[in-house]
Write a protein that holds these residues in place. Structure first.
Motif, PDB file in Angstrom:
ATOM      1  N   PHE A 121       0.537  -1.539  -0.247  1.00  7.06           N
ATOM      2  CA  PHE A 121      -0.326   0.243  -0.312  1.00  7.06           C
ATOM      3  C   PHE A 121       1.004   1.309   0.284  1.00  7.06           C
ATOM      4  CE2 PHE A 121      -4.547  -1.430   1.957  1.00  7.06           C
ATOM      5  CZ  PHE A 121      -4.351  -2.412   0.731  1.00  7.06           C
ATOM      6  N   ASN A 122       2.143   1.133   0.471  1.00  5.41           N
ATOM      7  CA  ASN A 122       2.691   2.133   0.502  1.00  5.41           C
ATOM      8  C   ASN A 122       3.678   2.628  -0.305  1.00  5.41           C
ATOM      9  OD1 ASN A 122       2.595   3.122   3.365  1.00  5.41           O
ATOM     10  ND2 ASN A 122       4.093   1.263   3.904  1.00  5.41           N
ATOM     11  N   TYR A 123       4.194   1.529  -1.657  1.00  6.63           N
ATOM     12  CA  TYR A 123       4.315   1.650  -2.625  1.00  6.63           C
ATOM     13  C   TYR A 123       3.532   2.608  -3.833  1.00  6.63           C
ATOM     14  CZ  TYR A 123       5.565   0.482  -7.403  1.00  6.63           C
ATOM     15  OH  TYR A 123       5.826  -0.001  -8.182  1.00  6.63           O
ATOM     16  N   LYS A 124       2.129   1.555  -3.743  1.00  8.57           N
ATOM     17  CA  LYS A 124       1.261   2.286  -4.830  1.00  8.57           C
ATOM     18  C   LYS A 124       0.685   4.002  -4.534  1.00  8.57           C
ATOM     19  CE  LYS A 124      -2.343   0.261  -6.751  1.00  8.57           C
ATOM     20  NZ  LYS A 124      -3.279  -0.508  -6.540  1.00  8.57           N
ATOM     21  N   LEU A 125       1.038   3.962  -2.871  1.00  9.98           N
ATOM     22  CA  LEU A 125       0.720   5.650  -2.478  1.00  9.98           C
ATOM     23  C   LEU A 125       1.765   6.946  -2.957  1.00  9.98           C
ATOM     24  CD1 LEU A 125      -1.316   7.345  -0.258  1.00  9.98           C
ATOM     25  CD2 LEU A 125       0.352   7.240   1.538  1.00  9.98           C
ATOM     26  N   LEU A 126       2.666   5.847  -2.922  1.00  9.46           N
ATOM     27  CA  LEU A 126       3.970   7.030  -2.782  1.00  9.46           C
ATOM     28  C   LEU A 126       4.393   7.084  -4.534  1.00  9.46           C
ATOM     29  CD1 LEU A 126       6.536   5.574   0.110  1.00  9.46           C
ATOM     30  CD2 LEU A 126       5.056   8.181   0.599  1.00  9.46           C
ATOM     31  N   ILE A 127       4.037   6.048  -5.422  1.00 11.44           N
ATOM     32  CA  ILE A 127       4.715   6.092  -6.086  1.00 11.44           C
ATOM     33  C   ILE A 127       3.268   6.951  -7.144  1.00 11.44           C
ATOM     34  CG2 ILE A 127       5.814   4.025  -6.713  1.00 11.44           C
ATOM     35  CD1 ILE A 127       3.407   2.835  -8.488  1.00 11.44           C
ATOM     36  N   SER A 128       2.429   7.448  -6.396  1.00 13.22           N
ATOM     37  CA  SER A 128       1.086   8.462  -7.193  1.00 13.22           C
ATOM     38  C   SER A 128       1.509   9.164  -6.808  1.00 13.22           C
ATOM     39  CB  SER A 128      -0.116   7.289  -6.851  1.00 13.22           C
ATOM     40  OG  SER A 128      -0.143   7.090  -4.901  1.00 13.22           O
ATOM     41  N   ALA A 129       1.793   9.415  -5.350  1.00 13.79           N
ATOM     42  CA  ALA A 129       1.875  10.728  -4.640  1.00 13.79           C
ATOM     43  C   ALA A 129       3.044  11.818  -5.583  1.00 13.79           C
ATOM     44  CB  ALA A 129       1.713  10.968  -3.376  1.00 13.79           C
ATOM     45  N   ILE A 130       4.630  10.807  -5.033  1.00 12.10           N
ATOM     46  CA  ILE A 130       5.617  11.691  -5.660  1.00 12.10           C
ATOM     47  C   ILE A 130       5.301  11.791  -7.247  1.00 12.10           C
ATOM     48  CG2 ILE A 130       8.133  11.797  -5.142  1.00 12.10           C
ATOM     49  CD1 ILE A 130       6.680  11.715  -2.980  1.00 12.10           C
ATOM     50  N   VAL A 131       5.330  12.439  -7.527  1.00  7.35           N
ATOM     51  CA  VAL A 131       5.301  12.412  -9.215  1.00  7.35           C
ATOM     52  C   VAL A 131       5.930  14.190  -9.877  1.00  7.35           C
ATOM     53  CG1 VAL A 131       4.219  11.102  -9.239  1.00  7.35           C
ATOM     54  CG2 VAL A 131       2.949  12.709  -9.142  1.00  7.35           C
ATOM     55  N   PRO A 132       5.989  14.054 -11.025  1.00  6.60           N
ATOM     56  CA  PRO A 132       6.501  13.065 -11.862  1.00  6.60           C
ATOM     57  C   PRO A 132       7.493  13.113 -11.719  1.00  6.60           C
ATOM     58  CG  PRO A 132       6.763  15.246 -12.679  1.00  6.60           C
ATOM     59  CD  PRO A 132       5.882  15.801 -11.793  1.00  6.60           C
ATOM     60  N   ARG A 133       8.372  11.536 -11.382  1.00  2.00           N
ATOM     61  CA  ARG A 133       9.990  10.821 -11.119  1.00  2.00           C
ATOM     62  C   ARG A 133      10.643  11.227 -11.890  1.00  2.00           C
ATOM     63  NH1 ARG A 133       6.336   7.520  -8.873  1.00  2.00           N
ATOM     64  NH2 ARG A 133       6.987   6.408  -9.757  1.00  2.00           N
ATOM     65  N   PRO A 134      11.990  11.166 -12.205  1.00  2.00           N
ATOM     66  CA  PRO A 134      12.582  11.284 -13.518  1.00  2.00           C
ATOM     67  C   PRO A 134      12.570   9.645 -13.008  1.00  2.00           C
ATOM     68  CG  PRO A 134      13.746  12.450 -11.946  1.00  2.00           C
ATOM     69  CD  PRO A 134      12.466  12.247 -11.415  1.00  2.00           C
ATOM     70  N   ILE A 135      12.826   8.985 -14.929  1.00  2.00           N
ATOM     71  CA  ILE A 135      14.004   7.584 -14.793  1.00  2.00           C
ATOM     72  C   ILE A 135      15.217   7.438 -15.393  1.00  2.00           C
ATOM     73  CG2 ILE A 135      13.203   5.377 -16.144  1.00  2.00           C
ATOM     74  CD1 ILE A 135      10.593   6.341 -17.090  1.00  2.00           C
ATOM     75  N   ALA A 136      15.788   6.671 -14.206  1.00  5.28           N
ATOM     76  CA  ALA A 136      17.469   6.341 -14.579  1.00  5.28           C
ATOM     77  C   ALA A 136      17.138   5.013 -15.828  1.00  5.28           C
ATOM     78  CB  ALA A 136      17.980   6.123 -13.491  1.00  5.28           C
ATOM     79  N   PHE A 137      17.229   5.342 -16.382  1.00  9.95           N
ATOM     80  CA  PHE A 137      17.600   3.608 -17.290  1.00  9.95           C
ATOM     81  C   PHE A 137      18.784   2.924 -17.344  1.00  9.95           C
ATOM     82  CE2 PHE A 137      16.708   1.860 -21.941  1.00  9.95           C
ATOM     83  CZ  PHE A 137      15.856   0.472 -21.790  1.00  9.95           C
TER      84      PHE A 137
END
Length: 408
Positions: free
Chosen positions: A188-204
Motif C-alpha cells: 500500500f505504501n508503494y502504490k501511495l508513494l509512486i502515485s503521490a511523488i510525481v513526476p519522477r525522472p527515470i534512470a534507464f
C-alpha cells in the motif's frame, strides 16, 4: 578468524582485476578502512568453505580516486558463490533461486495490482492516438499577479465565487496515514508513494557483470540528482543484494562498480518499458528492447550507453547502503546506490553552444507517475527566483507580512 584477520585478508585480495574502480590498489597500497559497519561486526565465520574471491567479494571498499575517507561495506555472501558445490548442484540451486525470485515477484504484483485494466489493449484502443506534434511550450503561471503573502491559489474553478472557494478549502480535510500500521501491507505504501511523488525522472540503467558475460538494461524511477560538484545521483533498489529477487542491475553494479544512466525520451518509451520485463538473471534486455548498445564510453569502457538516448551519464559506484524492513524486522529490503557521474553524453542538436543547457523540446523527457502511467512534458512555466531586498523590501517587508500571517 577474528574481524582483524578478515580485514587483512580482504585487503590482500582486492585488486583492479576484481573491481575496475580500484585503480592502482594493491595488497600493500590499499588503505585500511577506518570504520566498520554494525553488520560487519556481527559477521561470523562459516563452516562452509568459499573460494577466496567469492568470500571476500562481500567487502566493497570505496575506490581510491575518492578523496574522502574510505569506508567498508559488507554485502551478504550469496549461496551461488559456494565453491564446494558441484556444477550440477550449483545449477540446481540457481534454478531454485530463479523460481523463488519469480514467486516473490508474482506475489508482489498480485498484492499491488499494478495494472488496473483486465484488458489493457481494449482500454488503450479507446483512447486518442499519441500526438507527436505536441511540443513543449511555455505558459503563464496560474496567477501572474501573485504577491508575497498571497498564499496558494484556489483549486476551485474560475467560475466559483470567492466565498464558495473559501468554504471549499475548509471542507477539504487531511487524513494521517501510518505507513507501519499493523493492518497495512507494505504494498500500500508503494502504490501511495509512486502515485503521490510525481513526476519522477527515470534512470534507464545500463550495467555489466564483472566478468563481462552479463549485460543488463532496466528503468528505475527511484532516481534523483543530489549534487553537481561532483555530479552525484541516487538510485533506489527495492531489494537487498543478497535477496533471491535482487535486481540484476544491482548485482552488476556492485560487482563492476560502473554504469551508464540514460534519460528516457518519447521516441523510445515502449522500448524502455520492455526492458522492465521480469527476465531471469543472464537474459540481456538489449535484444528484448531492440535498442542500440554503444560501446564508446570513455570512463566506463566496458559498459554500453543507449545510442537512442538524447542524454546519458557515465558513472561509477560511490557507495551502497542497505536498509532494514519495518514490516519484516531483520530483513534488508532496500538498497541505496550513490553514483558519481564521470562523463556526459548529449545529442548535439539538444545542447546549446556553451554545453550547459539541454533543450526540453529536443529531449522530450518521459517521467513516471502512479501505477503503469508515464508522463510527457508538454508545458512549462517560468518563475524568476525572488530577491529578498528588491522583491520583498528587506526585513521591513518581511515583518509586515509576518504580522498579517495567521497560523491555522
Amino acid at each position: 578468524m577474528d574481524l582483524t584477520r578478515h580485514l587483512a585478508a580482504a585487503r590482500a585480495i582486492i585488486s583492479p582485476n576484481f573491481y575496475p574502480g580500484l585503480q592502482g590498489a594493491t595488497s600493500s597500497s590499499a588503505p585500511v578502512p577506518r570504520s566498520v559497519t554494525r553488520r560487519q561486526a556481527q559477521l561470523q565465520p562459516t563452516a562452509t568453505r568459499f573460494s577466496t574471491f567469492d568470500y571476500y567479494r562481500d567487502f566493497l571498499i570505496k575506490p581510491p580516486h575518492m578523496n574522502h575517507r574510505h569506508q567498508l561495506f559488507t554485502l551478504r555472501p550469496q549461496p551461488r558463490c559456494f565453491s564446494t558445490f558441484r556444477k550440477d548442484s550449483r545449477n540446481t540451486h540457481q534454478t531454485q533461486q530463479v523460481r523463488m525470485a519469480a514467486d516473490k515477484t508474482a506475489a508482489w504484483e498480485k498484492q499491488i495490482q499494478r495494472n488496473p485494466h483486465p484488458d489493457f489493449k481494449q482500454v488503450e484502443a479507446s483512447r486518442p492516438p499519441f500526438n507527436p506534434s505536441t511540443f513543449f511550450t511555455y505558459t503563464q503561471t496560474p496567477d501572474p499577479d501573485w504577491q508575497f503573502g498571497s498564499g496558494a491559489n484556489s483549486t476551485a474553478t474560475t467560475t466559483t465565487s470567492p466565498t464558495d472557494q473559501e468554504k471549499e478549502k475548509k471542507q477539504k480535510k487531511h487524513i494521517p496515514i501510518d505507513p507501519h500500521a499493523p493492518d497495512r501491507p507494505a504494498g500500500f505504501n508503494y502504490k501511495l508513494l509512486i502515485s503521490a511523488i510525481v513526476p519522477r525522472p527515470i534512470a534507464f540503467l545500463s550495467t555489466r557483470s564483472a566478468d563481462g558475460a552479463v549485460t543488463n538494461l532496466a528503468p528505475f524511477s527511484y532516481f534523483q540528482m543530489i549534487g553537481h560538484d561532483p555530479p552525484l545521483f541516487t538510485i533506489g533498489f527495492a531489494s537487498s543484494l543478497s535477496a533471491s529477487n535482487a535486481k540484476d542491475s544491482l548485482r552488476n553494479l556492485a560487482e563492476r562498480r560502473e554504469c551508464v544512466i540514460n534519460m528516457v525520451s518519447e521516441h523510445y518509451v515502449e522500448a524502455a518499458n520492455a526492458a522492465s520485463v521480469n527476465a531471469p538473471y543472464g537474459v540481456s534486455e538489449w535484444g528484448l528492447s531492440g535498442l542500440t548498445a554503444a560501446y564508446d564510453c570513455e570512463t566506463v569502457p566496458g559498459v554500453a550507453r543507449v545510442r537512442e538516448a538524447v542524454f546519458a551519464i557515465e558513472g561509477r559506484l560511490e557507495s551502497l547502503r542497505e536498509f532494514e524492513s519495518r514490516a519484516t524486522p531483520g530483513k534488508m529490503s532496500t538498497t541505496l546506490a550513490v553514483i558519481e557521474g564521470t562523463r556526459f553524453w548529449v545529442r548535439e542538436d539538444a545542447v546549446n553552444d556553451e554545453r550547459n543547457l539541454v533543450d526540453p523540446k529536443v529531449l522530450r523527457p518521459i517521467s513516471r507517475l502512479g501505477g503503469i502511467t508515464y508522463g510527457r512534458l508538454t508545458e512549462g512555466l517560468e518563475l524568476p527566483r525572488p530577491d529578498f531586498e528588491k522583491s520583498l523590501g528587506g526585513m521591513e517587508g518581511a515583518k509586515k507580512l509576518e504580522s498579517k500571517h495567521v497560523a491555522n
